[in-house]
Write an enzyme that holds these catalytic residues in place. Structure first.
Site, PDB file in Angstrom:
ATOM      1  CG  ASP A   2      49.498  26.089  67.903  1.00  0.00           C
ATOM      2  OD1 ASP A   2      49.491  26.309  66.691  1.00  0.00           O
ATOM      3  OD2 ASP A   2      50.484  26.291  68.635  1.00  0.00           O
TER       4      ASP A   2
HETATM    5  C1  BGC Z   1      49.311  23.105  73.080  1.00  0.00           C
HETATM    6  C2  BGC Z   1      49.685  24.410  72.420  1.00  0.00           C
HETATM    7  C3  BGC Z   1      50.851  24.176  71.504  1.00  0.00           C
HETATM    8  C4  BGC Z   1      50.500  23.068  70.524  1.00  0.00           C
HETATM    9  C5  BGC Z   1      51.557  22.805  69.486  1.00  0.00           C
HETATM   10  C6  BGC Z   1      49.114  22.027  72.057  1.00  0.00           C
HETATM   11  O1  BGC Z   1      48.898  20.792  72.697  1.00  0.00           O
HETATM   12  O2  BGC Z   1      48.168  23.300  73.857  1.00  0.00           O
HETATM   13  O3  BGC Z   1      49.966  25.386  73.387  1.00  0.00           O
HETATM   14  O4  BGC Z   1      51.159  25.347  70.834  1.00  0.00           O
HETATM   15  O5  BGC Z   1      50.210  21.890  71.216  1.00  0.00           O
HETATM   16  O6  BGC Z   1      52.650  22.126  69.948  1.00  0.00           O
HETATM   17  C1  NOJ Z   2      52.285  27.618  72.080  1.00  0.00           C
HETATM   18  C2  NOJ Z   2      52.838  27.764  70.712  1.00  0.00           C
HETATM   19  O1  NOJ Z   2      54.231  27.714  70.767  1.00  0.00           O
HETATM   20  C3  NOJ Z   2      52.405  29.054  70.075  1.00  0.00           C
HETATM   21  O2  NOJ Z   2      52.857  29.116  68.765  1.00  0.00           O
HETATM   22  C4  NOJ Z   2      50.903  29.198  70.152  1.00  0.00           C
HETATM   23  O3  NOJ Z   2      50.570  30.428  69.589  1.00  0.00           O
HETATM   24  C5  NOJ Z   2      50.396  29.062  71.561  1.00  0.00           C
HETATM   25  N1  NOJ Z   2      50.860  27.833  72.113  1.00  0.00           N
HETATM   26  C6  NOJ Z   2      48.888  29.117  71.655  1.00  0.00           C
HETATM   27  O4  NOJ Z   2      48.295  27.959  71.171  1.00  0.00           O
END
Ligand code: BGC
Ligand code: NOJ
Length: 814
Positions: free
Chosen positions: A487
């Site tokens: 993400d």
């Molecule tokens: C986090 C991710 C997460 C994303 C969406 C980011 O701040 O690092 O792990 O999936 O937010 O909520």
């Molecule tokens: C947490 C999110 O829930 C997931 O969808 C994502 O793939 C990972 N973070 C990595 O960013």
């Protein structure tokens, strides 16, 4: 250092030190009514949706971190001393404190001044309520006069509004008290047709429903004035902060035990039958009272608990294994499977790290969660798949999440993640392999929940696949969009405004930034879809998918290969990410893990090279980090990934979700030792001994362990709700133990450590019990199978055609 121990026979983790480094929690409920409970009774409850239907209040980011929950107080009415058997909130010096977290229940208790007390908390199956069974025993040589108090703080339903909109909320609170039961009915007078209640099995010595009356002015939960005084005040809340508190007086002879049952629940009435008498403003309690009365009876509560125990026995019995490694056994047989239920239920919405108001059910997340859950409750997996697919957009793209109560997709945490659609194929394929239920593909499913737009689920999969083909970049690799699995790899974002969300800020409609990871996922999902099409008799369609897959594979090997490993991406300027040419972020786990998992480069040695490079550059003793070197500064062209200090989260943290991709990659290469070694590095049970470093619960996975660039290398964060649960379960069960579901049947292909003499397992698959016994005779992974004594060709055990419900499978590895 350990803070407790595993009691595997009872399927419990027993915490013996209340002051754990972080709240060590458990989930109550597995269908619609849920609760979070910490080892010191902190936490809250909600109905279906932690944001929209919050039943009890909880303050995140509190000091101490975990304060507020299902608190019981005991007061010695002679000495006037009071304490809480769960340690918090009074924090007395308790004897024999123990919190037993089990499958859907927690028992927390201790002894203090000779009074032994514990509370068992659980949610009965098929009910929207939780039961607290408080057992108090007098271990003194003399009589004891004890007051027992139980307390909760109600939430005014919408947890977000509850935490922010005080100018309104301080005026709306309403309760009723009838026959000793407390009913929380804020907003029931207007548009809500639901209420909560808190009831007690004993005719009480008092109650309170207004927080200030119970706690007293300027006090907190650690010394409620009414508990201190030994008498609740029978307050009725008008506005401010409704709570529920009961008092029961006990007069205990030496050795005497008493049990008190409290029931906290949620109830809905039909809109036209809300009030009794009609026209009044009084809650109609006709349908709720029988439910309350039923569970206040201790023998009914016990029976409900027994049903819950049997339910879990059945679920976990679907797959059980006995290997030479206790950590593998315990995680596979108990805790990892259990965590998969939690991630299925919660997605990423409510834990001690997810506030319940930030995120709903993720499209990508919930599809992946099916990998670890589908065998336990296929009917619920089916419903989930249809819910997810109903939020898919007509383009084949997806909202990134939906709200569990409304089941409507939304962009609250962004949209346009170009990997999203493929996870639907992965999820559906897992379901088909498990169940053989092909009818799901013909289910009419809308797009974006739009009535009239229904098309068979199968068409949704076709659109998912096409979505990528319609979005290819300059090298023919998939455009990344807002981001892919990671993400935080925001290549079209270019955010330079403080505080702006990387997830939701408007992105440029980039036509350059490409993802090698999505390319690998496309190959994997494309093969799955081709297999599904072939089984549906669509040979030409299947061939066309495979042709696209082959094309993509070629492009990956040509433009996605860096010489020793797979590249990660191309940025908006067409520059490489995850390449030896980069200064930082030279090599990434996602593209390497997933491309090898997808079988790319197995023939020409590139897969082996990629896994070798991963081992050399990314593997640490605490797990495999996301990338190296970590980004040491913020890069405008990379986005959130470089916003984290080195070693945390996506910036070179050990993201436990993606480690299994490498385990599977190693298994595909036949490297059982390596695969299991990676598995063990992040296995929470295997990390129990280093509890003071790891800090999170030793019975469930955390999303992240700090990487080697962080000063806190080895410290876990964000336990419970993570794709780590499903992927580790899938990797160990299906690829290392090699007991793998396939469209054709149960495949047996273990790639286990060389030192293992074998293992045995029981798997219930499509209604048949498979008793599997694997014996190692040589060092390799070649397997010869006999089924009920008859040798078979290949490694897919054919489903019995003669109605047998149990078969025995013997596998010899050479
Ligand atoms: C986090 C991710 C997460 C994303 C969406 C980011 O701040 O690092 O792990 O999936 O937010 O909520
Ligand atoms: C947490 C999110 O829930 C997931 O969808 C994502 O793939 C990972 N973070 C990595 O960013």
């Amino acid at each position: 250092m350990k803070f407790g121990y595993f009691d595997d026979r009872n399927r419990e983790y027993v915490i013996t030190t209340p002051d754990t480094p972080l709240p060590w929690i458990n989930y109550l409920g597995c269908q619609a009514y849920f609760g979070i409970v910490s080892n010191t009774a902190g936490g809250y409850s909600f109905y279906r949706d932690a944001r929209l239907r919050r039943i009890t209040r909880y303050r995140y980011n509190n000091v101490p971190l975990d304060l507020g929950g299902r608190y019981v107080y005991l007061r010695d009415d002679e000495s006037k001393e009071f304490w809480s058997p769960s340690w918090q909130p009074t924090r007395n010096d308790l004897k024999d404190y123990a919190c037993r977290h089990g499958m859907g229940y927690s028992v927390i208790g201790s002894t203090y001044t000779g009074i032994e007390a514990h509370t068992r908390y659980f949610v009965p199956l098929d009910e929207n309520l939780e039961i607290w069974q408080l057992t108090v025993t007098n271990r003194r040589a003399t009589r004891a006069r004890i007051s027992a108090f139980a307390s909760i703080e109600f939430c005014l339903w919408d947890a977000q509004d509850d935490a922010t909109n005080f100018q309104r909320n301080f005026n709306t609170g309403q309760v009723e008290v009838e026959d000793g039961a407390i009913y929380h009915k804020t907003e029931y007078r207007e548009r809500r047709d639901h209420f909560a209640y808190f009831a007690c099995s004993e005719s009480g010595a008092g109650f309170d429903t207004q927080r200030e009356a119970f706690l007293g002015r300027s006090r907190g939960w650690e010394n409620p004035a009414a508990v201190e005084a030994g008498q609740l005040t029978n307050s009725i809340a008008h506005g401010w902060s409704p709570i529920g508190a009961h008092q029961v007086k006990l007069d205990l002879a030496p050795g005497e035990t008493r049990q008190i049952v409290f029931v906290l629940g949620y109830h809905e009435n039909p809109k036209d039958q809300k009030f009794d008498p009609p026209g009044s403003q009084i809650i109609n309690k006709k349908t709720v009272k029988p439910v309350i009365d039923k569970y206040l009876a201790p023998q009914q509560a016990d029976a409900a608990f027994e049903r819950l125990r049997q339910y879990w026995e059945g679920l976990l019995g679907i797959f059980q294994v006995d290997t030479p490694d206790i950590h593998t056994n315990r995680m596979v047989n108990i805790w990892n499977a259990y965590q998969c239920m939690a991630t299925f239920n919660m997605s990423r919405s409510a834990s001690f790290y997810e506030s319940g108001i930030g995120r709903g059910l993720g499209f990508r997340d919930s599809n992946q969660d099916l990998l670890g859950f589908v065998h336990m409750a296929p009917a619920r997996a089916r419903e989930r798949i249809l819910d997810l697919a109903s939020t898919q957009l007509p383009t084949g793209g997806a909202y990134h999440q939906y709200q569990p109560l409304t089941k409507r997709g939304n962009n609250d945490i962004g949209g346009g993640f170009n990997d999203d659609p493929h996870w639907l194929i992965v999820g559906v394929s897992a379901y088909l392999k498990e169940t053989g239920d092909w009818s799901i593909l013909d289910e009419p499913v809308p797009y974006d929940n739009e009535p009239g737009s229904e098309k068979p689920l199968y068409e949704h999969l076709q659109r998912s696949f096409r979505y990528t083909l319609e979005r290819l970049g300059p090298h023919g690799l998939p455009l990344i969009g807002r981001a892919d699995w990671n993400d935080c790899l925001n290549l079209n974002c270019f955010s330079d405004t403080p505080g702006q969300s990387f997830q939701t800020t408007t992105n440029k409609d980039g036509k350059v930034a490409e993802s090698v990871f999505i390319a690998g996922l496309f190959v994997h999902a494309g093969r799955e879809l081709a297999a599904i099409a072939r089984r549906r008799g669509l040979a030409a369609e299947a061939a066309s998918y495979l042709a696209e897959v082959a094309k993509m594979e070629k492009i990956i090997l040509q433009h996605g290969w860096d010489g020793e490993w797979f590249l990660r991406a191309y940025d908006d300027f067409g520059a490489k990410i995850g390449s030896k040419e980069c200064e930082e972020g030279k090599i990434f786990i996602e593209s390497n893990g997933f491309c090898v998992l997808a079988g790319i480069g197995l023939e020409d040695g590139k897969a082996a090279q990629a896994m070798e490079a991963t081992r050399t550059h990314l593997a640490t003793k605490h797990g495999i980090v996301v990338q190296q070197p970590a980004y040491s500064r913020y890069y405008l062209n990379l986005g959130e990934i470089s916003s984290y200090p080195p070693g945390y989260k996506e910036n070179a943290g050990i993201f436990c979700h993606v480690n299994p991709w490498v385990m599977i990659g190693e298994a595909r290469l036949g490297h059982g030792d390596r695969a299991h070694d990676y598995y063990s590095r992040i296995n929470p049970s295997a990390r129990e001994e280093i509890g003071d470093l790891h800090r999170c619960e030793p019975y469930v996975y955390a999303q992240m362990i700090a990487g080697k660039d962080a000063p806190t290398f080895g410290e876990a964060k964000n336990s419970w709700l993570t794709g780590t649960a499903a992927w580790n379960y899938y990797a160990i069960v299906q690829w290392i133990l090699g007991i793998r579901t396939s469209l054709e049947g149960l495949e047996i292909a273990p790639v286990i450590p060389r030192s293992w003499p074998g293992f045995t397992a029981t798997r219930i698959f499509r209604g048949v019990v498979y008793r599997i016994d694997i014996e190692r005779k040589g060092e390799g992974n070649r397997i010869a199978l006999t089924v009920d004594g008859e040798p078979i060709v290949g490694n897919v055990v054919p489903p019995p055609t003669d109605g047998r419900k149990e078969v025995s499978v013997k596998g010899v590895l050479t």
